[in-house]
Design an enzyme around this catalytic site. Structure first.
Site, PDB file in Angstrom:
ATOM      1  N   ASP A 121      17.737 -17.341 -21.606  1.00  0.00           N
ATOM      2  CA  ASP A 121      16.872 -18.131 -22.479  1.00  0.00           C
ATOM      3  C   ASP A 121      16.407 -17.410 -23.499  1.00  0.00           C
ATOM      4  O   ASP A 121      15.590 -18.136 -24.558  1.00  0.00           O
ATOM      5  CB  ASP A 121      15.570 -18.370 -20.775  1.00  0.00           C
ATOM      6  CG  ASP A 121      15.274 -16.741 -20.977  1.00  0.00           C
ATOM      7  OD1 ASP A 121      16.148 -16.509 -21.277  1.00  0.00           O
ATOM      8  OD2 ASP A 121      14.509 -16.621 -20.688  1.00  0.00           O
ATOM      9  N   HIS A 122      16.766 -16.202 -23.805  1.00  0.00           N
ATOM     10  CA  HIS A 122      16.633 -15.583 -25.146  1.00  0.00           C
ATOM     11  C   HIS A 122      17.114 -15.678 -26.283  1.00  0.00           C
ATOM     12  O   HIS A 122      16.845 -15.918 -27.387  1.00  0.00           O
ATOM     13  CB  HIS A 122      15.963 -14.484 -24.935  1.00  0.00           C
ATOM     14  CG  HIS A 122      15.563 -14.083 -23.962  1.00  0.00           C
ATOM     15  ND1 HIS A 122      15.088 -14.056 -23.322  1.00  0.00           N
ATOM     16  CD2 HIS A 122      14.479 -13.243 -24.654  1.00  0.00           C
ATOM     17  CE1 HIS A 122      14.166 -13.340 -22.654  1.00  0.00           C
ATOM     18  NE2 HIS A 122      13.356 -12.821 -23.102  1.00  0.00           N
TER      19      HIS A 122
ATOM     20  N   SER B 155       9.311  -4.425 -25.063  1.00  0.00           N
ATOM     21  CA  SER B 155      10.316  -5.065 -24.060  1.00  0.00           C
ATOM     22  C   SER B 155      10.791  -4.070 -23.327  1.00  0.00           C
ATOM     23  O   SER B 155      10.563  -3.199 -23.232  1.00  0.00           O
ATOM     24  CB  SER B 155      11.232  -5.471 -25.059  1.00  0.00           C
ATOM     25  OG  SER B 155      12.144  -5.346 -24.472  1.00  0.00           O
TER      26      SER B 155
ATOM     27  N   ARG C 265       3.703 -11.608 -27.728  1.00  0.00           N
ATOM     28  CA  ARG C 265       3.232 -10.416 -28.938  1.00  0.00           C
ATOM     29  C   ARG C 265       3.287 -11.754 -30.280  1.00  0.00           C
ATOM     30  O   ARG C 265       3.329 -12.380 -30.459  1.00  0.00           O
ATOM     31  CB  ARG C 265       4.541  -9.292 -28.325  1.00  0.00           C
ATOM     32  CG  ARG C 265       4.742  -9.420 -27.176  1.00  0.00           C
ATOM     33  CD  ARG C 265       6.014  -8.048 -27.046  1.00  0.00           C
ATOM     34  NE  ARG C 265       5.697  -7.584 -25.867  1.00  0.00           N
ATOM     35  CZ  ARG C 265       6.303  -7.006 -24.718  1.00  0.00           C
ATOM     36  NH1 ARG C 265       8.116  -7.718 -25.026  1.00  0.00           N
ATOM     37  NH2 ARG C 265       6.331  -6.714 -23.284  1.00  0.00           N
TER      38      ARG C 265
ATOM     39  N   ARG D  44      13.966  -4.051 -22.529  1.00  0.00           N
ATOM     40  CA  ARG D  44      15.798  -3.529 -23.724  1.00  0.00           C
ATOM     41  C   ARG D  44      16.174  -1.694 -23.205  1.00  0.00           C
ATOM     42  O   ARG D  44      15.524  -1.763 -24.219  1.00  0.00           O
ATOM     43  CB  ARG D  44      15.570  -4.036 -24.442  1.00  0.00           C
ATOM     44  CG  ARG D  44      14.654  -3.627 -25.333  1.00  0.00           C
ATOM     45  CD  ARG D  44      14.932  -4.593 -27.266  1.00  0.00           C
ATOM     46  NE  ARG D  44      14.066  -5.931 -27.197  1.00  0.00           N
ATOM     47  CZ  ARG D  44      12.805  -6.171 -27.966  1.00  0.00           C
ATOM     48  NH1 ARG D  44      12.863  -5.755 -29.077  1.00  0.00           N
ATOM     49  NH2 ARG D  44      12.112  -7.047 -27.741  1.00  0.00           N
TER      50      ARG D  44
ATOM     51  N   ASP E  35      12.893  -7.609 -17.601  1.00  0.00           N
ATOM     52  CA  ASP E  35      12.069  -7.727 -19.020  1.00  0.00           C
ATOM     53  C   ASP E  35      10.460  -7.661 -18.569  1.00  0.00           C
ATOM     54  O   ASP E  35      10.508  -7.761 -17.117  1.00  0.00           O
ATOM     55  CB  ASP E  35      12.004  -9.372 -19.069  1.00  0.00           C
ATOM     56  CG  ASP E  35      11.576  -9.853 -19.705  1.00  0.00           C
ATOM     57  OD1 ASP E  35      12.634 -10.849 -21.235  1.00  0.00           O
ATOM     58  OD2 ASP E  35      10.312 -10.454 -20.222  1.00  0.00           O
TER      59      ASP E  35
HETATM   60  C1  MIC Z   1      10.223  -9.999 -24.908  1.00  0.00           C
HETATM   61  O1  MIC Z   1       8.831 -10.868 -24.556  1.00  0.00           O
HETATM   62  O2  MIC Z   1       9.947  -8.778 -26.098  1.00  0.00           O
HETATM   63  C2  MIC Z   1      11.187  -9.398 -24.798  1.00  0.00           C
HETATM   64  C3  MIC Z   1      12.529 -10.114 -25.866  1.00  0.00           C
HETATM   65  O3  MIC Z   1      11.398 -11.062 -23.602  1.00  0.00           O
HETATM   66  C4  MIC Z   1      11.665  -8.288 -24.487  1.00  0.00           C
HETATM   67  C5  MIC Z   1      12.995  -8.650 -23.195  1.00  0.00           C
HETATM   68  C6  MIC Z   1      14.174  -8.332 -24.828  1.00  0.00           C
HETATM   69  O4  MIC Z   1      13.758  -7.660 -25.249  1.00  0.00           O
HETATM   70  O5  MIC Z   1      15.001  -8.936 -24.221  1.00  0.00           O
HETATM   71  C7  MIC Z   1      10.690  -7.964 -22.950  1.00  0.00           C
HETATM   72  O6  MIC Z   1       9.815  -8.203 -23.035  1.00  0.00           O
HETATM   73  O7  MIC Z   1      11.227  -6.946 -22.060  1.00  0.00           O
HETATM   74 FE1  SF4 Z   2      11.281 -15.220 -23.819  1.00  0.00          FE
HETATM   75 FE2  SF4 Z   2      10.154 -12.598 -23.805  1.00  0.00          FE
HETATM   76 FE3  SF4 Z   2       8.857 -14.122 -24.994  1.00  0.00          FE
HETATM   77 FE4  SF4 Z   2       8.565 -14.777 -22.495  1.00  0.00          FE
HETATM   78  S1  SF4 Z   2       7.796 -13.330 -24.445  1.00  0.00           S
HETATM   79  S2  SF4 Z   2       9.375 -16.195 -24.019  1.00  0.00           S
HETATM   80  S3  SF4 Z   2      10.418 -14.009 -22.033  1.00  0.00           S
HETATM   81  S4  SF4 Z   2      10.562 -13.119 -25.783  1.00  0.00           S
END
Ligand code: MIC
Ligand code: SF4
Length: 741
Positions: free
Chosen positions: A81-82, A630, A436, A632, A146
């Protein structure tokens, strides 16, 4: 479950919250003889499920491949999805993603197949919506790579975001360790009505608790206002709970959850839940006298709550819609004109959300209003998209010239190809219903001011094109010159004709994957097999300061997403973005630090690679809530790979602190916060007592300044014995390998 809950109640010696029931019924070992101390004791848990998404799954699975196991030990799914860019709309974007990222998708598919993980193809949906629709269940415990895994709290789970190395423990059949959380109770009274939505509840909680107020705690929502809300609405509140640093959030099982389970084809789960209903919510005494059972209680009267806009640049800066925003935006020079309204993402992309936002969009058509901003829609799953299309909901947006993006993260994670040169793009405002809004997060443009709101308010503001539009009081002038008002949103909690989907995008793994070989091309720029980290060792002497980060330093600052997502499976390549977003405290610039060996300034990764070449260890210094955002683990693995030995900050975000430990690094906090100010640009560091590294014992560090003066300061840490062993072995994975050898 009943038996375990009853035993736990005996040990705790008083009525239990829902969070405690779930935690105590998922212990790895037998029940303890004493209750666990909240916020203190490390506890081993046995989660029921794991969920991985493409951008973090690569590293998680690369690590799992080294663990020497034939199959994952608990049900696990991978979701693509990302890695899907949002540019021209779903069809073209998905095709392009499948072209551009086929190597990674194929890798994830074959690893999933080999090791017994379910696989959700690109376009199937965003991990958290797919999990809510298919896997989440009341009373369960899940971890996911995640931070927004917490969404499943909407179905009464304890679902927690973790780094890949944590997931590897559980996939490898080991326990998962967490410090027993503190408990925050949020009592919701009154009723949501009119323009106020579940999103406003979490926007309000974020204002109250700030981005770090939930750290180390589970937030449990209850009260009449909680029960009256839809299941997906609850999911929205839990989802954005990641933004207050909470370990997770949850709600007790109720009729809305039962309705959702039945609507998503899980009659069996609903029936099973109904049989143990009393164990899937707190004991009645708890909600009657919450102050006696929670560490903190917050009250919100939904009848008094109005729509909010949180932002820009941080999700906890809250402003009521309307004239408060007029004042604040003018005072801060936030652009009043709104250029985009984005609806969807892993939160606020349910059928209910889309239907309510569409009811506003429909009014724009009916009342002959010309929308001022552009619309972008990200449905959460193929099931929601298919059903919303069938029911004419997507058509309403299309009639407003909206772009319907793929069922994927897209604009939420810098995968929005909005500008050809984002760095020099103009100052502007956007409103979205995502989680975010850190700088550059959506489109890479540091001048984009992003505000978070409910889908209904996002739609209204996009139509009005003004940040301070208040649909409750303000009129708009239509194409015929008449003044019109928008009526309150309406919608459906669940699709009246039921959910429908043709191809949900799911692939089952084969029964026996032993014959499948995983190939990683050594020439690949996107995937790289891992080499084990060498232990850092107890001798840290003469380590140099790499960067002293100033102010907010989220995982987006440490390991940026957007264009860098393509290197998530290649540690050495992605290491080239290490800390490039962090602000250097000495010159307030990003990616511009002094190389102490030459006296010259350069980019953080370049300077760090020079230190590495010279065999010199380095230190990163940071402010509060370092590593916010995140899950990550790249934000820990990259500095580790490049030779950073320790990160010393005022405070950490939970997942990031654990990620540092897992990778065999030192994550330390200043015992005296003001010692942050002692650190100077040319400092080198001697760790004076690292050979006595032990649980609960602060460490002593000597900072040697360029004029020869020295400052000795204490740092705290939260390492337990096992975690100190990870440090000694070089990483948690090294230890697993040793134990399985
Ligand atoms: C996000 O919302 O920042 C992400 C991208 O979903 C991350 C995960 C990632 O960095 O791959 C998260 O929230 O953990
Ligand atoms: Fe994807 Fe993270 Fe955004 Fe949710 S908050 S849509 S998991 S990048």
């Amino acid at each position: 479950m009943g038996e375990r809950v009853n035993k736990a109640r005996n040990i705790v010696g008083k009525p239990l919250t829902l969070s405690e029931k779930i935690l105590y019924s998922h212990l790895w070992d037998d029940l303890p003889s004493q209750p666990y101390k909240r916020g203190k004791d490390y506890v081993d848990f046995a989660p029921d499920r794991i969920a991985l998404q493409d951008a973090t799954a690569q590293m998680a699975l690369l690590q799992f491949m080294q663990a020497g196991k034939p199959k994952v030990a608990v049900p696990t799914t991978t979701h693509c999805d990302h890695l899907i860019q949002a540019k021209q709309g779903a069809e073209k974007d998905l095709k392009r993603a499948n072209d551009v990222s086929s190597e990674v998708f194929d890798f994830l598919e074959s690893v999933s197949n080999k090791y017994g993980l379910g696989f959700w193809k690109p376009g199937a949906g965003i991990i958290h919506q797919v999990v809510l629709e298919n896997y989440a269940f009341p009373g369960g415990m899940m971890i996911g790579t995640d931070s927004h895994t917490v969404n499943a709290g909407g179905l009464g789970m304890v679902a927690i975001g973790v780094g890949g190395a944590d997931a590897v423990d559980v996939m490898a059949g080991m326990a998962w360790e967490l410090k027993f959380p503190k408990l925050i109770g949020v009592r919701l009274t009154g009723n949501l009505s009119g323009w106020t939505a579940p999103k406003d509840v979490i926007l309000k909680v974020a204002e109250i608790l700030t981005v770090k107020g939930g750290t180390g705690a589970i937030v449990e929502y209850f009260g009449p206002g909680a029960i009256s809300m839809s299941c997906t609405g609850k999911g929205t509140i839990c989802n954005m709970g990641a933004e207050i640093g909470a370990t997770t959030s949850t709600f007790g099982y109720d009729d809305s959850m039962e309705r959702y389970l039945r609507a998503t084809d899980r009659e069996d789960v609903a029936d099973a839940a109904n049989k143990v209903k009393e164990h899937l919510t707190a004991d009645p005494e708890v909600y009657a006298n919450p102050e006696q059972y929670f560490d903190q209680v917050i009250d919100i009267n939904l009848s008094e709550l109005g729509p909010l806009l949180n932002g820009p640049f941080t999700p906890d800066l809250s402003t009521p819609v309307g004239k408060n925003m007029t004042e604040k935006a003018s005072a801060n020079e936030w652009p009043m004109k709104v250029e985009w309204g984005l609806i969807g993402s892993c939160t606020n992309s349910s059928y209910e959300d889309l239907s309510r936002a569409a009811s506003i969009a429909q009014q724009a058509l009916d009342k002959k209003l010309k929308t001022k901003a552009e619309f972008g829609i990200n449905p959460g799953s193929e099931q929601v998209r298919y059903t919303a299309e069938r029911d004419g909901i997507l058509q309403v947006f299309e009639d407003l010239d909206a772009t319907i993006f793929t069922n994927a993260c897209g604009p939420c994670i810098g995968q929005w190809a909005r500008y050809s040169d984002p760095k020099n793009a103009p100052k502007n405002s956007i409103v979205h219903s995502f989680n975010r809004n850190f700088a550059k997060r959506a489109d890479g443009n540091p001048n984009t001011h992003a505000f978070v709101a409910s889908p209904e308010i996002t739609a209204a503001i996009a139509i009005a094109g003004r940040l301070d539009f208040n649909p409750l009081t303000d009129t708009l002038v239509n194409e015929e010159g008449q003044e019109v008002m928008l009526d309150e949103p309406t919608g459906w909690e669940l699709p009246p004709k039921g959910f429908e989907v043709k191809d949900n995008g799911y692939l089952d793994p084969v029964e026996d994957g032993s014959g499948i070989t995983i190939k990683v091309n050594p020439e690949s720029e996107r995937l790289e097999l891992l080499t084990p980290f060498e232990p850092i060792g107890n001798e840290i002497k003469g380590a140099r300061l790499l960067i002293k980060a100033f102010g907010k330093c989220t995982t987006d600052h440490i390991s940026m997403a957007g264009p860098w997502l393509r290197f998530r499976g290649h540690l050495d390549n992605i290491a080239n973005n290490t800390l490039i977003g962090a602000v250097n405290a000495f010159n307030k610039k990003t990616n511009f630090v002094k190389n102490q060996l030459t006296g010259e300034y350069g980019g953080v990764p370049d300077v760090q690679r020079e230190y590495k070449k010279a065999g010199i260890k380095t230190i990163v210094v940071g402010d509060h809530n370092y590593g916010e955002g995140s899950s990550r683990e790249h934000a820990a693995m990259q500095p580790r790979h490049l030779g950073v030995a320790a990160v010393i900050v005022k405070s950490f975000a939970r997942i990031h602190e654990t990620n540092l430990k897992k990778q065999g690094m030192l994550g330390l906090t200043f015992a005296n916060e003001d010692d942050y100010d002692l650190i100077q640009e040319d400092d080198s560091f001697n760790f004076l007592d690292l050979n006595e590294f032990a649980p609960g014992k602060p460490l002593t560090i000597e900072a040697v300044h360029s004029d020869g003066n020295k400052d000795v300061f204490k740092v705290n840490h939260t390492y337990n014995d096992a975690q100190i062993e990870w440090f000694s072995e070089g990483s948690a994975l090294n230890l697993i390998k040793k134990e399985n050898a």
